[in-house]
Design an enzyme around this catalytic site. Structure first.
Site, mmCIF file in Angstrom:
data_model
loop_
_atom_site.group_PDB
_atom_site.id
_atom_site.type_symbol
_atom_site.label_atom_id
_atom_site.label_comp_id
_atom_site.label_asym_id
_atom_site.label_seq_id
_atom_site.Cartn_x
_atom_site.Cartn_y
_atom_site.Cartn_z
ATOM 1 N N GLU A 13 0.833 -1.213 0.000
ATOM 2 C CA GLU A 13 0.000 0.000 0.000
ATOM 3 C C GLU A 13 0.861 1.254 0.000
ATOM 4 O O GLU A 13 0.503 2.263 -0.598
ATOM 5 C CB GLU A 13 -0.889 0.033 1.250
ATOM 6 N N ASP A 217 -12.073 -7.022 0.413
ATOM 7 C CA ASP A 217 -12.696 -8.358 0.478
ATOM 8 C C ASP A 217 -13.936 -8.234 1.351
ATOM 9 O O ASP A 217 -14.164 -7.190 1.960
ATOM 10 C CB ASP A 217 -11.709 -9.375 1.086
HETATM 11 N N1 ADE Z 1 -8.006 -6.192 6.175
HETATM 12 C C1 ADE Z 1 -8.467 -6.435 4.930
HETATM 13 N N2 ADE Z 1 -9.350 -7.440 4.932
HETATM 14 C C2 ADE Z 1 -9.448 -7.857 6.214
HETATM 15 C C3 ADE Z 1 -10.171 -8.878 6.843
HETATM 16 N N3 ADE Z 1 -10.978 -9.682 6.159
HETATM 17 N N4 ADE Z 1 -10.024 -9.038 8.202
HETATM 18 C C4 ADE Z 1 -9.198 -8.225 8.896
HETATM 19 N N5 ADE Z 1 -8.467 -7.253 8.336
HETATM 20 C C5 ADE Z 1 -8.597 -7.072 7.007
#
Ligand code: ADE
Length: 250
Positions: A13, A217
């Site tokens: 990032e 996600d």
């Molecule tokens: N950062 C990005 N996706 C995540 C997730 N599913 N759980 C915790 N931190 C995250």
């Protein structure tokens, strides 16, 4: 001029940001490489916090104690929890909760012991200006990310949300856990692993703090694959666009 601190959890990032700092110089403090320079005329320090609440808290403390930063902004990715929040959207945090904090029965579940609160708000002025910058970026996402990549990731007309974000020392990668978090904290928009820790440190020192997370996600059974693709293909370009717009308008 006291610097503005920019923190991120992952190398992918932040990698795209360093070349944009003028007069960049890097020093190591507490095993963190902190790069100082200017960006749109602002003194800026840029640092990789690493992942999780402890790493983020020590990084924030070092930034405040050693660099006397005037404010901290955290940018990165998060897993979407609310059904309203899709991959490619951005979430501007209004407040954070540590979803894994539980010192019951000594203190109510979620409350940070001896603070008398579970919620740690972000700075209102910072989050309003970040919201404007985020809306500018998402108005035309294909300016930053190739349309084929957006299509492949199923990103159509991404939106900016603002609200509660959860932090905990767990990568949430099952639908079961994601649903349990949604049931327990229905206002939560997203989950990540650092923000609440930085919010707590900034609360302790009276330093303004804000955070913007792009949804990589849905914190479900497909989260790991979605996260990896997003981190590699999208995250750093979105982060650059957001910060460039924010610092440019400041
Ligand atoms: N950062 C990005 N996706 C995540 C997730 N599913 N759980 C915790 N931190 C995250």
């Amino acid at each position: 001029m006291r610097p503005i601190a920019i923190m991120g959890a992952m190398q992918e990032e932040l990698a795209g940001l360093r070349p944009h700092l003028t007069g960049a110089q890097t020093i190591t403090v507490g095993s963190r490489e902190v790069t100082s320079g200017t960006w749109h005329g602002h003194n800026v320090v840029l640092v990789l916090s690493r992942i999780g609440k402890v790493a983020a808290a020590t990084t924030a403390t070092a930034l405040i104690e050693r660099f006397d930063v005037k404010e901290i902004v955290f940018t990165g990715v998060a897993g979407g929890l609310s059904p309203q929040v899709s991959v490619g959207d951005m979430v501007v945090a209004t407040e954070f909760i540590q979803h894994d904090m539980d010192a019951s029965p000594l203190f109510p579940p979620l409350e940070v012991p001896l603070y008398g609160q579970a919620h740690f708000p972000t700075d209102i002025n910072m989050r309003q200006s970040l919201q404007i910058a985020a809306e500018g970026v998402l108005k035309n996402p294909s300016q930053w990310i190739h349309p084929d990549v957006l299509r492949a990731l199923n990103v159509h007309a991404p939106k900016v949300h603002s609200g509660l974000v959860l932090s905990g020392d767990r990568f949430v990668a099952t639908s079961l856990e994601s649903q349990a978090l949604q049931q327990r904290l229905p206002l939560a928009l997203a989950v990540e692993m650092e923000g609440a820790a930085v919010a707590q440190v900034c609360h302790d020192y009276g330093v303004p703090f804000a955070a913007v997370r792009t949804i990589s996600d849905r914190a479900d059974d497909a989260a790991t694959m979605a996260f990896t693709r997003f981190i590699n293909e999208v995250a750093s370009r979105y982060t650059f666009a957001l910060l460039d717009a924010w610092l440019g308008q400041k």
